[in-house]
Design a protein around this motif. Sequence first.
Motif, mmCIF file in Angstrom:
data_model
loop_
_atom_site.group_PDB
_atom_site.id
_atom_site.type_symbol
_atom_site.label_atom_id
_atom_site.label_comp_id
_atom_site.label_asym_id
_atom_site.label_seq_id
_atom_site.Cartn_x
_atom_site.Cartn_y
_atom_site.Cartn_z
ATOM 1 N N GLY A 42 0.664 -1.358 -0.132
ATOM 2 C CA GLY A 42 -0.179 -0.273 -0.215
ATOM 3 C C GLY A 42 0.267 0.681 -0.078
ATOM 4 O O GLY A 42 0.337 2.763 0.051
ATOM 5 N N THR A 43 2.157 0.963 -0.144
ATOM 6 C CA THR A 43 3.169 2.102 -0.612
ATOM 7 C C THR A 43 3.887 2.298 -1.084
ATOM 8 O O THR A 43 3.862 1.246 -1.440
ATOM 9 C CB THR A 43 3.526 2.068 1.088
ATOM 10 O OG1 THR A 43 5.090 1.193 1.324
ATOM 11 C CG2 THR A 43 3.075 2.553 2.356
ATOM 12 N N GLN A 86 1.905 5.352 -7.861
ATOM 13 C CA GLN A 86 0.452 5.196 -6.846
ATOM 14 C C GLN A 86 -0.045 4.892 -6.488
ATOM 15 O O GLN A 86 -1.298 4.133 -5.185
ATOM 16 C CB GLN A 86 0.462 6.305 -6.650
ATOM 17 C CG GLN A 86 1.981 7.918 -5.866
ATOM 18 C CD GLN A 86 2.016 9.264 -6.288
ATOM 19 O OE1 GLN A 86 0.713 9.766 -7.519
ATOM 20 N NE2 GLN A 86 2.561 9.557 -5.094
ATOM 21 N N ARG A 137 -1.936 2.334 -4.738
ATOM 22 C CA ARG A 137 -3.305 2.430 -3.263
ATOM 23 C C ARG A 137 -3.642 1.004 -3.964
ATOM 24 O O ARG A 137 -4.935 0.676 -3.072
ATOM 25 C CB ARG A 137 -3.840 3.597 -3.873
ATOM 26 C CG ARG A 137 -3.908 5.016 -3.602
ATOM 27 C CD ARG A 137 -5.451 5.575 -3.748
ATOM 28 N NE ARG A 137 -5.027 6.314 -5.616
ATOM 29 C CZ ARG A 137 -4.621 6.927 -5.865
ATOM 30 N NH1 ARG A 137 -3.239 7.393 -4.708
ATOM 31 N NH2 ARG A 137 -4.167 7.300 -7.200
ATOM 32 N N SER A 138 -3.506 0.302 -4.802
ATOM 33 C CA SER A 138 -5.001 -0.974 -4.962
ATOM 34 C C SER A 138 -4.256 -2.143 -4.045
ATOM 35 O O SER A 138 -4.529 -3.184 -3.776
ATOM 36 C CB SER A 138 -4.335 -1.801 -6.239
ATOM 37 O OG SER A 138 -3.127 -2.032 -6.471
#
Length: 348
Positions: free
Chosen positions: A33-34, A177, A181-182
Motif C-alpha cells: 500500500g506504499t 501511486q 493504492r490498490s
Amino acid sequence: MHDGSGRVVVQGLTKTFGQVLAVQNLSFTVEPGTVTGFLGPNGAGKTTTLRMLLGLVTPTAGYATINGQPFHSLGNPGRVVGAVLEAQSFHPKRSARNHLRVYAAAIGVPDQRADEVLRLVGLADAAERGAGGFSMGMRQRLALATALLGDPQVLVLDEPANGLDPEGILWLRTFLQGFARSGRTVLVSSHLLAEIEQTVEQVVILSRGQAMYYGPLDRLRKSQQSRVVVRPADPQKLITALQEAELTAIEHLPEGRLAVTGATPEQVGDIALQAQVAIYGMLTEHADLERIFFQLTSGQFSGANLDPYQQQQYQQPQYQQQPPPGWQQQQPPQQHPQQPGQGFGGGY
Ligand SMILES: Nc1ncnc2c1ncn2[C@@H]1O[C@H](COP(=O)(O)OP(=O)(O)OP(=O)(O)O)[C@@H](O)[C@H]1O
Ligand SMILES: [Mg+2]
C-alpha cells in the motif's frame, strides 16, 4: 508457499565484493500500500541490494524476503514480484508484443496479457515495432510492461525514471501511486531525490551501503530545524551576545550575514536590541529536502565521517523479523575496508 502479505523485508543485509563493502548491515521493511523510495548517490549499493532481494546476488550476511520468503522459495516468482533492473536488454528485431509474449509464456500467463500491459504503459501504438528502435524512455516503459506481466503484488524498480521525459515521470508517478493504492508494494530506486520526491511516502537513504535514514519522507522534512539568517551591523558583537544566550549554532555567510540555527527571529531580534547591534535584514530559512539529502550522502566520496547531525537522522528499523526458513546465519566480514577512492567509484 509465501504468506501473501506483499511485505518486503531486508534484514542485516551485507555484501562484499573483494575489498569493496557494497552493502553494510542494511535493514528496512516495505509495507504493502506504499511507495518506498530507495535513494542514494552512484555506487551507494542500491542495485546490489535490489539484486540480493531478487536472488541474483548471494548476500555475504543477512537476508531479504518477499511475502516472508526468500525470492528462490516463492514458487512462481513472476506472479509475486515484477522487477526492472538496470541495463535491460531486448532482442532488437523482436517486436514489443512478441518480446512480452515470450516472457508471458515463461511465467505461464496468456498471450493477451502482452497487449494489456502495453496499454498500461502507454506503448499500445508501438506494439509492432522492434524494441531495438525504441528510445530510452520507451525501453523503460517496455521493461515496466515486462515486470507487470504476471500482475505482481510487488514491484521492484531500479532507476525507472532514467531517460523518461517530464511527461513520462508524471505518468510513472501516477501509475506507481495507483498501483500502491490498490494495496500493492512498490520499491523504487533513484539517485535523484527530486525525481521521486513527489511519488514516495517512505524513503530509505543509502550512503556507502549504509542506511542514513529510514522512514516517512515527511518526518525527514519536518525534522529539520529552520535557521534565522541575519545581517547585523557588527557580526562579532552579535555572535558574542548570541553565545551568551546559549545560541551557539552560528554560521558565517557571505556579506557579513550570520545563520543561527535553533533560534526564532524574535529571539535574535531581542538579543540584537539588548546588545545594541543594528540589524539591516532578517529572514527565516527552511531546510529544503535536496540539501538534507545531500548532507546525508555527501560523505560518500570524500571519506568524511558522519557528523552527529547525520547520525541523529538514522531511524532504527522498527521491525525485527525472524529469519526465513532455511536461512543460515553467515558471519559479517571482519574488516570494513572503506577508504575513500577504494572501490566506491572513486573516479566520480
Ligand atoms: N559485481 C560486482 N563486482 C565488484 N564490485 C561491485 C559489483 N557490483 C557492484 N559493485 C560495487 O558495489 C558498490 C555498489 O554498487 P551498486 O551498483 O550497488 O550501486 P548503486 O547505488 O546502484 O549505484 P548507481 O546509482 O551508480 O546505479 C560499488 O562500489 C560497485 O562498484
Ligand atoms: Mg544502480
